[in-house]
Motif scaffolding. Structure first.
Motif, short mmCIF file in Angstrom:
data_model
loop_
_atom_site.label_atom_id
_atom_site.label_comp_id
_atom_site.label_asym_id
_atom_site.label_seq_id
_atom_site.Cartn_x
_atom_site.Cartn_y
_atom_site.Cartn_z
N GLN A 62 0.81 -1.22 0.00
CA GLN A 62 0.00 0.00 0.00
C GLN A 62 0.84 1.27 0.00
OE1 GLN A 62 -2.57 -1.07 3.33
NE2 GLN A 62 -4.20 -1.52 1.87
N LYS A 63 2.05 1.18 -0.53
CA LYS A 63 2.91 2.36 -0.71
C LYS A 63 3.13 2.59 -2.20
CE LYS A 63 4.11 3.05 3.67
NZ LYS A 63 3.73 4.27 4.36
N ILE A 64 3.69 3.73 -2.50
CA ILE A 64 4.12 3.99 -3.87
C ILE A 64 5.64 4.01 -3.86
CG2 ILE A 64 4.12 5.64 -5.77
CD1 ILE A 64 1.30 6.44 -4.88
N VAL A 65 6.24 3.20 -4.71
CA VAL A 65 7.71 3.16 -4.75
C VAL A 65 8.18 3.68 -6.11
CG1 VAL A 65 7.87 1.21 -3.16
CG2 VAL A 65 7.88 0.77 -5.59
N ALA A 66 9.33 4.34 -6.09
CA ALA A 66 9.96 4.84 -7.31
C ALA A 66 11.18 3.96 -7.57
CB ALA A 66 10.38 6.30 -7.13
N VAL A 67 11.20 3.34 -8.74
CA VAL A 67 12.28 2.40 -9.07
C VAL A 67 13.23 3.04 -10.09
CG1 VAL A 67 12.80 0.15 -10.11
CG2 VAL A 67 10.83 0.40 -8.58
N LEU A 96 10.30 4.75 -12.39
CA LEU A 96 9.05 4.03 -12.63
C LEU A 96 8.27 4.00 -11.31
CD1 LEU A 96 7.10 2.28 -14.23
CD2 LEU A 96 8.55 0.30 -13.75
N LEU A 97 7.09 4.62 -11.33
CA LEU A 97 6.28 4.68 -10.11
C LEU A 97 5.39 3.44 -10.04
CD1 LEU A 97 5.05 8.37 -9.88
CD2 LEU A 97 6.72 7.22 -8.43
N VAL A 98 5.50 2.71 -8.96
CA VAL A 98 4.71 1.48 -8.80
C VAL A 98 3.80 1.63 -7.58
CG1 VAL A 98 4.81 -1.02 -8.50
CG2 VAL A 98 6.63 0.14 -9.75
N SER A 99 2.49 1.57 -7.83
CA SER A 99 1.54 1.52 -6.72
C SER A 99 1.52 0.08 -6.24
CB SER A 99 0.14 1.92 -7.17
OG SER A 99 0.16 3.20 -7.74
N VAL A 100 2.09 -0.15 -5.07
CA VAL A 100 2.23 -1.54 -4.61
C VAL A 100 0.96 -1.95 -3.86
CG1 VAL A 100 3.65 -3.14 -3.28
CG2 VAL A 100 4.71 -1.16 -4.38
N PRO A 101 0.31 -3.00 -4.31
CA PRO A 101 -0.90 -3.44 -3.60
C PRO A 101 -0.54 -4.24 -2.36
CG PRO A 101 -0.47 -4.85 -5.48
CD PRO A 101 0.60 -3.81 -5.48
N ALA A 102 -1.53 -4.42 -1.48
CA ALA A 102 -1.35 -5.35 -0.37
C ALA A 102 -1.54 -6.76 -0.92
CB ALA A 102 -2.37 -5.06 0.71
N GLU A 103 -1.01 -7.74 -0.23
CA GLU A 103 -1.12 -9.13 -0.71
C GLU A 103 -2.58 -9.54 -0.84
OE1 GLU A 103 1.72 -11.53 1.18
OE2 GLU A 103 1.30 -13.28 -0.06
N GLU A 104 -3.43 -9.02 0.06
CA GLU A 104 -4.86 -9.37 0.01
C GLU A 104 -5.50 -8.87 -1.29
OE1 GLU A 104 -2.82 -8.77 3.05
OE2 GLU A 104 -4.14 -7.04 3.23
N ASP A 105 -5.05 -7.70 -1.77
CA ASP A 105 -5.59 -7.18 -3.04
C ASP A 105 -5.35 -8.16 -4.18
OD1 ASP A 105 -6.44 -4.80 -1.90
OD2 ASP A 105 -4.51 -3.82 -2.24
N MET A 106 -4.15 -8.73 -4.22
CA MET A 106 -3.81 -9.64 -5.30
C MET A 106 -4.50 -10.99 -5.11
SD MET A 106 -2.17 -7.49 -6.91
CE MET A 106 -1.59 -8.33 -8.37
N LYS A 107 -4.74 -11.38 -3.85
CA LYS A 107 -5.47 -12.64 -3.62
C LYS A 107 -6.88 -12.52 -4.14
CE LYS A 107 -2.85 -14.51 0.20
NZ LYS A 107 -2.66 -14.48 1.63
N CYS A 108 -7.45 -11.31 -4.02
CA CYS A 108 -8.79 -11.05 -4.54
C CYS A 108 -8.81 -11.28 -6.04
CB CYS A 108 -9.19 -9.61 -4.21
SG CYS A 108 -10.71 -9.09 -4.96
N VAL A 109 -7.78 -10.80 -6.73
CA VAL A 109 -7.70 -10.99 -8.18
C VAL A 109 -7.61 -12.47 -8.51
CG1 VAL A 109 -6.29 -10.54 -10.21
CG2 VAL A 109 -6.55 -8.77 -8.49
N VAL A 110 -6.75 -13.18 -7.78
CA VAL A 110 -6.55 -14.60 -8.04
C VAL A 110 -7.84 -15.37 -7.78
CG1 VAL A 110 -5.31 -16.65 -7.26
CG2 VAL A 110 -4.10 -14.50 -7.55
N LEU A 111 -8.51 -15.04 -6.68
CA LEU A 111 -9.75 -15.73 -6.31
C LEU A 111 -10.80 -15.57 -7.40
CD1 LEU A 111 -11.34 -17.19 -4.05
CD2 LEU A 111 -12.10 -14.95 -3.31
N PHE A 112 -11.00 -14.33 -7.85
CA PHE A 112 -12.03 -14.10 -8.86
C PHE A 112 -11.67 -14.78 -10.18
CE2 PHE A 112 -13.61 -10.77 -6.10
CZ PHE A 112 -14.97 -10.86 -6.32
#
Lengths: 124, 131
Positions: A62-67, A96-112
């Motif tokens: 849930q942070k934004i990182v600059a790579v 490169l600005l990356v909006s980093v999701p929480a792991e739960e956000d990505m589990k939601c994607v996988v589940l659906f």
């Protein structure tokens, strides 16, 4: 006449599956970064983020990182915050600005995406 | 125009079609990382990515709803974007309510310009120009 097992052994050493087709290969990472800073962020840094996305989700949820230069150069709650830190170290780069999701956000994607009968075009 | 290919982002055993794109805002380019989503009509970015000098609320306001049922306020702008080597204008929405944790690369301005292929076997997402 080759036995089935012998044929399979030969195919395996050739990098092929049981049907004789070439195994899928994952694209190799780009090794030479482009000179244009924007293109560099969109290709060279993109490839690094794709390979290390799991680490970013684990360390910066849930942070934004600059790579920049294959490393996290800035972290913040907004794009401006992350960019300000990165620009101190790399003034001429376009991070490169990356909006980093929480792991739960990505589990939601996988589940659906794995639920039988869910709409094929909507994964969230 | 040539075919643009991105590797899937890896997260443990799973992979996701997330790509980077450049957006021209207030005389400077900013790059973002967005989930390729054929179910999203618009490219939607979190408002936290908008720079201080860019009034994202000046865009055309559209009320929408996410797939999870949450209401979404979208402020839509026509912006110059860069995908791979290609530069073109496309509608980009900023939303202060985007709570899914990642940005979305939607259909308008993208899927009518490229044939988008998801190759899960090779873990690649590609954009082939159609014009």
């Amino acid at each position: 006449m080759l036995t089935h097992d012998r044929r399979w052994t030969i195919l395996k050493t050739m990098g092929r599956n049981r049907n004789g087709k070439a195994k899928a290969k994952i694209a190799p990472p780009r090794t030479r970064p482009p000179g244009d800073p924007l293109l560099r962020a969109l290709t060279y840094e993109n490839d690094w983020v794709a390979r290390h996305f799991g680490d970013l989700v684990k360390n910066y949820p849930q942070k934004i990182v600059a790579v920049v230069e294959h490393a996290v150069a800035g972290v913040g709650a907004t794009g401006d915050e992350a960019l300000a830190v990165a620009k101190e170290k790399f003034p001429s780069a376009i991070p490169l600005l990356v909006s980093v999701p929480a792991e739960e956000d990505m589990k939601c994607v996988v589940l659906f995406s794995r639920t039988p009968g869910s709409a094929p075009t909507s994964t969230r | 125009m040539r075919r643009i290919v991105f590797p899937y982002a890896r997260l443990g055993a799973d992979v996701h079609p997330i790509v980077s794109l450049g957006i021209h805002l207030t005389d400077a380019w900013r790059t973002v990382y967005a989930y390729v989503d054929s179910g999203a009509a618009y490219t939607v970015l979190s408002a936290t990515l908008a720079p201080a000098g860019f009034d994202y609320r000046s865009g055309k306001l559209t009320q929408s709803r996410s797939a999870t049922g949450h209401p979404l306020s979208l402020f839509i702008h026509d912006l110059e974007i860069q995908l791979g080597f290609d530069r073109f204008s496309a509608p980009v929405a900023f939303s202060p309510d985007l709570h899914v944790g990642f940005n979305l690369l939607g259909r308008k301005g993208i899927f009518d310009r490229y044939k988008v292929e998801f190759d899960d076997r090779r873990r690649l997402v590609s954009f082939t120009p159609t014009r």
